[in-house]
Write a protein that holds these residues in place. Structure first.
Motif, PDB file in Angstrom:
ATOM      1  N   ARG A 165     -25.092  24.753  16.002  1.00 48.39           N
ATOM      2  CA  ARG A 165     -26.462  24.363  16.364  1.00 48.39           C
ATOM      3  C   ARG A 165     -26.567  22.866  16.599  1.00 48.39           C
ATOM      4  NH1 ARG A 165     -30.752  22.110  14.457  1.00 48.39           N
ATOM      5  NH2 ARG A 165     -29.716  21.590  12.497  1.00 48.39           N
ATOM      6  N   TRP A 172     -24.547  25.529  25.217  1.00 54.03           N
ATOM      7  CA  TRP A 172     -24.385  26.604  24.238  1.00 54.03           C
ATOM      8  C   TRP A 172     -23.032  26.476  23.553  1.00 54.03           C
ATOM      9  CZ3 TRP A 172     -20.189  29.703  24.979  1.00 54.03           C
ATOM     10  CH2 TRP A 172     -19.742  29.952  26.279  1.00 54.03           C
ATOM     11  N   HIS A 229     -24.970  29.912  19.613  1.00 52.64           N
ATOM     12  CA  HIS A 229     -26.246  29.194  19.703  1.00 52.64           C
ATOM     13  C   HIS A 229     -26.425  28.673  21.122  1.00 52.64           C
ATOM     14  CE1 HIS A 229     -29.708  27.007  18.130  1.00 52.64           C
ATOM     15  NE2 HIS A 229     -29.345  26.026  18.940  1.00 52.64           N
ATOM     16  N   ARG A 242     -29.271  26.795  24.012  1.00 56.82           N
ATOM     17  CA  ARG A 242     -30.531  26.094  24.224  1.00 56.82           C
ATOM     18  C   ARG A 242     -31.514  26.942  25.014  1.00 56.82           C
ATOM     19  NH1 ARG A 242     -30.280  20.872  27.948  1.00 56.82           N
ATOM     20  NH2 ARG A 242     -29.765  22.544  29.402  1.00 56.82           N
ATOM     21  N   HIS A 247     -31.151  30.446  25.730  1.00 52.88           N
ATOM     22  CA  HIS A 247     -31.103  31.895  25.494  1.00 52.88           C
ATOM     23  C   HIS A 247     -31.287  32.188  24.005  1.00 52.88           C
ATOM     24  CE1 HIS A 247     -29.642  32.816  29.608  1.00 52.88           C
ATOM     25  NE2 HIS A 247     -29.044  31.649  29.494  1.00 52.88           N
ATOM     26  N   PRO A 248     -32.519  32.399  23.555  1.00 54.00           N
ATOM     27  CA  PRO A 248     -32.746  32.675  22.124  1.00 54.00           C
ATOM     28  C   PRO A 248     -32.034  33.935  21.637  1.00 54.00           C
ATOM     29  CG  PRO A 248     -34.812  32.174  23.275  1.00 54.00           C
ATOM     30  CD  PRO A 248     -33.771  32.360  24.327  1.00 54.00           C
ATOM     31  N   GLU A 249     -31.745  34.850  22.558  1.00 53.75           N
ATOM     32  CA  GLU A 249     -31.110  36.107  22.164  1.00 53.75           C
ATOM     33  C   GLU A 249     -29.596  35.978  22.066  1.00 53.75           C
ATOM     34  OE1 GLU A 249     -30.702  35.890  26.541  1.00 53.75           O
ATOM     35  OE2 GLU A 249     -32.219  35.350  25.049  1.00 53.75           O
TER      36      GLU A 249
END
Length: 628
Positions: free
Chosen positions: A186, A195, A214, A216, A218-220
């Motif tokens: 992160r 990412w 992790h 930036r 793509h939260p999934e």
């Protein structure tokens, strides 16, 4: 003279010489600044030598030409709009102006930055023109740009050093590997990546899992975490090479688009298909002797490709993460060894008739050490069940050795003579002082007295230990404060002549007696009074729970930290259970039964009595026959 002239014939005053054409010509030609003069229409009428040098043009080719059209350009060399030219404004209104962000077109087609000033030029017999004075600013502009570049490099270096510091702080402050790797990935976004993904090897055969993803944008991204295919034998693909220790490996768009040659490479490519990316760096997470996994950092969109310097920074972070994982592994191994040693020093509990006992031991969470906390329970020659809780000073191997020494002394003394607990405690204090180098210790030694079926009575003595807690079936709680005496190892050593009084307490049917060490109720952020109040409240709320659940839930609610904790709990049967004529079977330990001692050990006295680890079939109380 007062009028500024000299008395010598033929000599001219300074003001007069300033007006001489020769002086003015010398000034115009030798001044270190470029000078242009124009007429009222902006046409060049004079050019000094320095102006020729700066513009790389000969005066003859410039005279009569429009100053703006010939020379004024943008930084890129394009035409400069006349309506925005400040020099032409001075020609129009006569007001002096100056500036530092203008460019002139040189004879070789390049532009030169200048600082300049423009003012009105009085011309005899015609409208005023313009005098334009300027300096070559290219050297200074280059110096400024170099300074800006250096500052940008320093700023980038500072940000990266800060990032490495933050990552290092995470790596050294957390022994939870999964959490440590997630936080590391992160922190790299967005400073060094759009990412990140962290893959770890879970066994020597090459099985692995994706521990953290992790992104930036793509939260999934966490959906991509999970098991990975085994490490292939071939080493051509980037993931295989990195997991075998190579790296850092920089990946271009062509590398990413290449057809994967193994299931592991296909799983790696899936990251780019789902999250995007045209440039990436994969680095091993390695210690001095082992590769624990791989960190991948990727850039998407218009972000520039990774440089060698950035790859080196990521490689350093990977090395730090690998060392932290190695330290966590060693710590877990040491903790496992320490806990195994501690559990070898603990003993299983004798489950006697309808009495039920349970114990828990939780080592300190801040160090992989064993300590001096212990519990014990065993049968005496007269059939009486004893319970012990104790704590020897210290939190190391020496404390554990002293604990075993004190425990065995207490067992021998209690078995040898049928004496009240107070006399046994006095003999134990003398034995510690004269035959052992064990330091001070706290102990509660208790006998559970009574015939089968009850009534039951607790007979105990307390050597400086936190008091036992009596919890009735309806949730009433009471601290058993009686029977207090000095710590072991203090009275005989100091010749204080102190003693330990015996204490007695009737035990209601289905009540619970709880013995514990101070780690349960005391910590750095919680005084012992607060901890004991908390213990009493939770114990009351759990009074009707199964004894095993009672112990587990008590630890869960209080969540002790920072010190070893030992618990020993006794649950009394209903009135009359186990008495003559009662056919109620002894209670089962149930599926939640938990034994903190090593499973290879048996309860004290089991072999002598010819019984198993538990004593549910053995007679109890004064009717128990002595062992053979």
């Amino acid at each position: 003279m007062a009028d500024g002239t000299t008395g010598d014939a033929g000599e001219t005053s300074a003001p007069d010489r300033a007006r001489e054409p020769g002086v003015l010509r010398a000034l115009f030609e030798d001044v270190g600044s470029g000078v242009f003069a124009t007429d009222a229409a902006g046409r060049l009428i004079a050019v000094n030598p320095r102006a020729e040098q700066i513009t790389a043009r000969r005066a003859g080719g410039m005279l009569g030409r429009d100053l703006h059209d010939l020379l004024h350009r943008t930084a890129e060399g394009g035409p400069y709009p006349r309506e925005r030219c400040r020099t032409l404004r001075t020609l129009a209104d006569g007001r002096p102006r100056e500036g530092g962000d203008e460019y002139l077109l040189r004879g070789d087609g390049t532009t030169v930055p200048i600082i300049w000033s423009a003012s009105r030029l009085r011309l005899p017999g015609e409208p005023p023109g313009l005098v334009f004075t300027f300096h070559d600013f290219s050297v200074r502009r280059a110096a400024e740009r170099q300074t800006e570049a250096h500052l940008a490099v320093l700023e980038t270096l500072t940000r990266r050093l800060t990032l490495v510091t933050e990552v290092s702080s995470v790596l050294i402050s957390d022994l939870d590997v999964s959490r440590m790797l997630r936080e590391t990935g992160r922190l790299l976004v967005p400073e060094l990546a759009d990412w990140t993904a962290v893959d770890v090897c879970t066994d020597p055969a090459g099985e692995g899992r994706r521990a953290a993803v992790h992104s930036r944008d793509h939260p999934e991204a966490a959906e991509l975490e999970g098991p990975l295919p085994p490490l292939p034998r071939e080493t051509a693909s980037a993931p295989a090479r990195v997991l075998r220790g190579a790296g850092p490996v920089r990946l271009t768009a062509d590398d990413i688009a290449r057809t994967p040659g193994s299931p592991l490479a296909a799983a790696h490519r899936e990251l780019f298909e789902r999250l995007g990316g045209h440039s990436a760096v994969a680095v091993p997470l390695r210690s001095r002797q082992q590769v624990f996994g791989m960190l991948t950092a990727a850039r998407t969109g218009r972000a520039r490709p990774y440089t060698e310097d950035e790859a080196a920074v990521l490689a350093d972070i990977g090395r730090r993460a690998g060392l932290a994982m190695d330290n966590a592994r060693l710590f877990d191994q040491q903790r496992h060894v320490a806990e195994t040693m501690q559990r070898q020093l603990l003993t299983p509990l004798p489950q006697t008739d309808h009495l039920r006992m349970a114990a828990r031991y939780r080592p300190a969470q801040v160090a992989a050490e064993i300590g001096g906390d212990w519990y014990d329970a065993f049968l005496l020659a007269d059939g009486t069940t004893t319970m012990v809780i104790g704590d020897v000073v210290g939190h190391d191997l020496q404390a554990a050795a002293h604990m075993a020494e004190v425990r065995n002394m207490l067992r021998a003394l209690a078995w040898d003579r049928q004496e009240p607990p107070s006399l046994i405690m006095r003999r134990l204090d003398e034995a510690m002082t004269n035959t052992s180098d064990a330091p001070m210790a706290t102990v509660v030694f208790a006998r559970i007295e009574g015939d089968e079926g009850g009534p039951w009575r607790l007979h105990w003595v307390n050597a400086g230990h936190p008091p036992p807690l009596l919890v009735t079936r309806d949730g009433g709680v009471r601290w058993l404060d009686d029977g207090h005496g000095p710590l072991l190892g203090m009275s005989s050593t100091l010749h204080l002549g102190m003693h330990w009084p015996d204490a007695h307490e009737g035990l209601p049917p289905e009540s619970t007696v709880l013995f514990y060490t101070d780690g349960l109720v005391e910590s750095r952020d919680r005084p012992i009074d607060t901890g004991m109040e908390l213990l009493g409240r939770h114990a009351a709320a759990l009074a009707r729970r199964d004894l095993e659940d009672f112990c587990d839930e008590l630890l869960e609610r209080i969540d002790p930290r920072g010190d070893d904790v030992a618990l020993l709990a006794l649950r009394l049967p209903p009135r009359g259970a186990g008495a003559a004529g009662d056919s109620t079977p002894p209670p089962s330990r149930g599926r939640h039964a938990h034994n903190p001692a090593d499973p290879s050990r048996s309860a004290p006295g089991a072999e002598a009595l010819g019984a198993d680890e538990t004593f549910t079939e053995a007679p109890h109380g004064r009717k128990r026959p002595p062992p053979p």
